[in-house]
Structure formats: C-alpha cells, structure tokens
Write a protein that holds these residues in place. Structure first.
Motif, mmCIF file in Angstrom:
data_model
loop_
_atom_site.group_PDB
_atom_site.id
_atom_site.type_symbol
_atom_site.label_atom_id
_atom_site.label_comp_id
_atom_site.label_asym_id
_atom_site.label_seq_id
_atom_site.Cartn_x
_atom_site.Cartn_y
_atom_site.Cartn_z
ATOM 1 N N LEU A 61 0.757 -1.269 0.004
ATOM 2 C CA LEU A 61 -0.158 -0.041 -0.040
ATOM 3 C C LEU A 61 0.897 1.217 -0.066
ATOM 4 O O LEU A 61 0.612 2.305 -0.791
ATOM 5 C CB LEU A 61 -1.000 0.041 1.199
ATOM 6 C CG LEU A 61 -2.135 -0.870 0.967
ATOM 7 C CD1 LEU A 61 -2.714 -0.967 2.529
ATOM 8 C CD2 LEU A 61 -3.184 -0.354 0.161
ATOM 9 N N TYR A 66 -0.260 5.009 -1.118
ATOM 10 C CA TYR A 66 -1.376 4.888 0.205
ATOM 11 C C TYR A 66 -0.964 4.843 1.470
ATOM 12 O O TYR A 66 -0.271 3.973 1.869
ATOM 13 C CB TYR A 66 -2.379 3.817 -0.009
ATOM 14 C CG TYR A 66 -3.168 3.753 -1.352
ATOM 15 C CD1 TYR A 66 -4.443 4.696 -1.620
ATOM 16 C CD2 TYR A 66 -2.648 3.176 -2.621
ATOM 17 C CE1 TYR A 66 -4.986 4.529 -2.826
ATOM 18 C CE2 TYR A 66 -3.252 3.138 -4.067
ATOM 19 C CZ TYR A 66 -4.494 4.050 -3.981
ATOM 20 O OH TYR A 66 -5.173 4.341 -5.136
ATOM 21 N N TYR A 72 -5.308 1.207 5.523
ATOM 22 C CA TYR A 72 -5.206 -0.191 6.077
ATOM 23 C C TYR A 72 -6.266 -0.593 6.778
ATOM 24 O O TYR A 72 -6.450 0.072 7.917
ATOM 25 C CB TYR A 72 -3.741 -0.340 6.695
ATOM 26 C CG TYR A 72 -3.654 -2.064 7.059
ATOM 27 C CD1 TYR A 72 -3.515 -2.997 5.926
ATOM 28 C CD2 TYR A 72 -3.499 -2.401 8.352
ATOM 29 C CE1 TYR A 72 -3.296 -4.018 5.993
ATOM 30 C CE2 TYR A 72 -3.369 -3.655 8.476
ATOM 31 C CZ TYR A 72 -3.163 -4.573 7.725
ATOM 32 O OH TYR A 72 -3.107 -5.755 7.768
ATOM 33 N N LEU A 227 -10.427 2.042 -0.622
ATOM 34 C CA LEU A 227 -9.103 2.653 -1.180
ATOM 35 C C LEU A 227 -9.787 3.682 -2.286
ATOM 36 O O LEU A 227 -10.789 3.688 -2.835
ATOM 37 C CB LEU A 227 -8.402 1.930 -1.892
ATOM 38 C CG LEU A 227 -7.883 0.574 -1.010
ATOM 39 C CD1 LEU A 227 -6.911 -0.506 -2.022
ATOM 40 C CD2 LEU A 227 -6.775 1.303 -0.175
ATOM 41 N N ILE A 250 -5.679 -5.073 -4.031
ATOM 42 C CA ILE A 250 -5.025 -3.717 -3.761
ATOM 43 C C ILE A 250 -5.488 -3.021 -5.291
ATOM 44 O O ILE A 250 -6.114 -1.967 -5.049
ATOM 45 C CB ILE A 250 -3.659 -3.351 -3.450
ATOM 46 C CG1 ILE A 250 -3.604 -3.917 -1.917
ATOM 47 C CG2 ILE A 250 -3.202 -2.080 -3.719
ATOM 48 C CD1 ILE A 250 -1.954 -4.007 -1.573
#
Length: 400
Positions: A61, A66, A72, A227, A250
C-alpha cells in the motif's frame, strides 16, 4: 513518459556469513539492476510506518502511494476484493492458509508449524482440500472461498477483528500458545486437521516428498476496505501484474487494471517472461501510463530459509523481468521512469518480515547519470537519499 514499479517482495535481507557477509541482493548477479543504478539514483525508503506490522499489505500500500495509517483495514479484506467476494460492512475477512503441522503428537495443541505454504501447494490441489473442509465446516456464519496456492479466505458474518498469529512468523514453533482465543475459530482449525490429515491428496503428497496441507490456519482479520481510485489520486492510468491475491485486491480496490499471466504462481518457478511481456504490452499497446510488477518469489524463499533459492529468485528478477522490460520499452522508443525495490526485508536468519528500511533504485531513461554504485542495501545506505514516509516515494517516481 511511462512509469514502472518493479517490486521484489521480501528481497532485502541482512548480511549472511555463507555469502561472505553479503546480503542475497549484493551477492546475486544482477547486471541489469547494477547498470540502471549506475545511471540513476539509489537510496533507502521506510515502507512500513512505525508501530505497524511489517506485512506485504502495509508495505505494498505504501509503495503504491497509500498511507497505511489511513487506508489499511486488514490484509484479508484486500484479498477478498481480488477473489471477488462481496463483503458486507459487518463482515470480517480472515486469511485461511493451508499449512503443514507435525503429525507425531496426539493432541492438536502440541503440534509444530512446519510449513506455512505446504510446499507451495498448487491451487488445483488446494481447491479440492478446501472443498472437503467447506463441506464439513461451512455455516451461515462462516464461508470459505478458494484463493491461490495455499492462500484462501474465510468470511465471518458479524464477526470481530481478533488477534491471530501469522503462520510464517511461527515456523518450527509449537502452536500451543499461538492458537486463536476465539473458540469457534480454534475448533474449526482443529477439525480441519482431522478432515485433511488422511485426505488422498495429502497421502499422495507425502509419497512425493511434499509437505501435506493438513490444517487450516486463520489470520489477518480485517474489515471491508475503502481505497481511493489510483487514477484519480495520481492522474495515471495504472495496471497490476501479480500472482498474489493481496496485490490483485489492492488493484481492484484502487480501480487499477488487473492483468492475469498464465503460469504466474507466486513461486520460484513462475512465468517471469510472461510477466515482463505483459508489462511491455500494457504500456505500449493498451494506453496505460503505469504498471506495477510484483514478484513474490524472494519473499517465499526467505520464509523457507533458503539462501541459494533466494539468490536465484533475485537473479531471475534481474534477467527475466527487469531486462526484458527495459529492452522492450527501449525498442519501442518509450521514455520511462522505473523504481525497483522490495516492499520489506524477509531476512533468512529470522524467516519472516522485518520493519527495516529497504533500498530503492530510480532510473529515468531521459536523464541518465554517471555513477559508480551498484544496487544493494550497503551501497544504498551510503547515499544521502532517504525517504522517511514510504507512501511519498511514488510522488518522486512521477516527478519529471
């Protein structure tokens, strides 16, 4: 300009006496990475925020830009996105590894964790074993889903995020004090052993000298992730190439394109050439600006404690992924910027992840430099280049 991240999972390490006190990355023959390092920039980056677990989830991530502290929500929910499991807000996702436990003891609680991957069991064999478990243990509250190789999923309706031991952290250890405190999870793991220990597939695996996948192991609990779009965040149209459900998840969560490569399996003998060609194709023929190429093999070899195979995985990355991507983009006349790095170290000496900073290599085909360094941990540490917040490294990649 095209942009590439090439991620050697767990590639970083610590000096090893058998390698003349060099790391696998320094010892390996990596002429392509060394060429790019001499014409580019190297340094260190801290990918795992202080106080967070050094997992591939938080670290990848971070590399994708991110901030793990913000985005998370657990590893397994990201894998659920990859598998296509529709999670409710009240669902809890858990990783369900098919692991190898010792079989000599009378009681389940006295067994030892032998292998977190059951000799990197094939998805085909794992699916049959998980179906046997599902028939006996699945309920309206607990649902099983097939993933890739040894990596599978359990969805717990109206569950809770509980603390669970990661199997790759307890290799060669007794599981006695590593078992779930939650009674339902514990009982399912225990019953899964009874279902799997004498399954025909496991009997055949033992005849072949392979570890049997004789127990489920739950870990990585988390809630439904959220996300933001990678393209909206960066302005770049991105694609993901990985054999691992976590990375695919992801990508799905960030609205990136997921590219499936036949024969890519997350192991040492994966389809390196297929991954490299897919990366070149998506950047030159499909109109994408960015591709993330993830290789799991160095991490798996680190968990196995195999110095020789970890070196081989790094050399394969250099010769069979990085070189053909660089040569393919050059042949097509593409200008590109490329970052090469691990997500975290997986030191052979501990056979699990660490939170140490990792070396990065940044190469720009339009601004080649003239340096003398090679790409490895020691040389990267000698530079003054240090990225303290890993999630900002991608901003450096996108600088022109």
């Amino acid at each position: 300009m095209k942009y590439i991240v090439i991620l050697g999972d767990g590639m970083a390490d610590r000096p090893i006496e058998a390698l003349g006190n060099e790391t696998p990355l320094a010892y390996a023959k990596t002429p392509m990475m060394d060429e790019l390092a001499a014409k580019g920039e190297i340094g260190m980056v801290h990918t795992v925020p202080d106080g967070m677990s050094p997992g591939s989830d938080t670290a990848n991530l971070s590399v994708l830009g991110y901030n793990p502290r913000k985005y998370y929500s657990g590893r397994s929910p990201l894998e659920a996105l990859s598998i296509g499991v529709p999670m409710k807000d009240t669902d809890i996702a858990l990783r369900c590894n098919l692991v190898t436990l010792s079989e000599e003891e009378d009681r389940y609680e006295d067994r030892t964790m032998i292998d977190h991957s059951s000799s990197e069991i094939s998805t085909e064999d794992a699916a049959v074993l998980l179906e046997a478990v599902r028939k006996e243990l699945e309920t309206d509250e607990f649902k099983f889903y097939v993933g890739t190789s040894y990596r599978h999923l359990l969805i717990w309706d109206k569950g809770e995020v509980v603390s669970l031991a990661q199997p790759h952290d307890i290799l060669e250890q007794k599981i006695t004090d590593k078992l779930p405190e939650n009674k339902a999870l514990y009982e399912m793991m225990k019953k899964s052993y009874d279902i799997l220990v004498n399954h025909p597939i496991n009997i055949e695996r033992k005849k072949q000298g392979l570890h049997p996948a004789n127990s489920c192991w739950f870990w990585g609990a988390g809630t439904k992730p959220s996300l933001s779009s990678f393209e909206e965040k960066t302005g770049k149209k991105g694609a993901m190439i990985s054999a691992v459900d976590l990375l695919k998840g992801i990508a799905v969560g960030s609205s990136m394109k997921v590219i499936t490569v036949d024969g890519a399996n997350g192991g040492l003998h994966t389809n390196y050439e297929g991954k490299a060609q897919a990366a070149v194709d998506v950047l030159t023929d499909k109109g994408y600006d960015f591709v993330y190429v993830h290789l799991e093999a160095p991490d798996e070899m680190g968990h196995q404690g195999s110095v020789e195979r970890k070196v081989q995985a790094i050399e394969n990355l250099d010769a069979r992924i990085i070189r053909p991507i660089v040569e393919g983009l050059r042949a097509n006349g593409e200008d590109f910027r490329m970052v090469i790095l691990p997500d975290h170290p997986t030191p052979i000496c501990i056979r699990t992840h660490s939170s140490d900073s990792v070396p990065y290599l940044l190469y720009d085909s339009t601004k080649e430099q003239a340096n003398t360094w090679k790409y490895n941990e020691a040389e990267a540490e000698k530079t003054d280049n240090f990225v303290a917040e890993g999630y900002t490294l991608i901003d450096h990649l996108f600088e022109v």
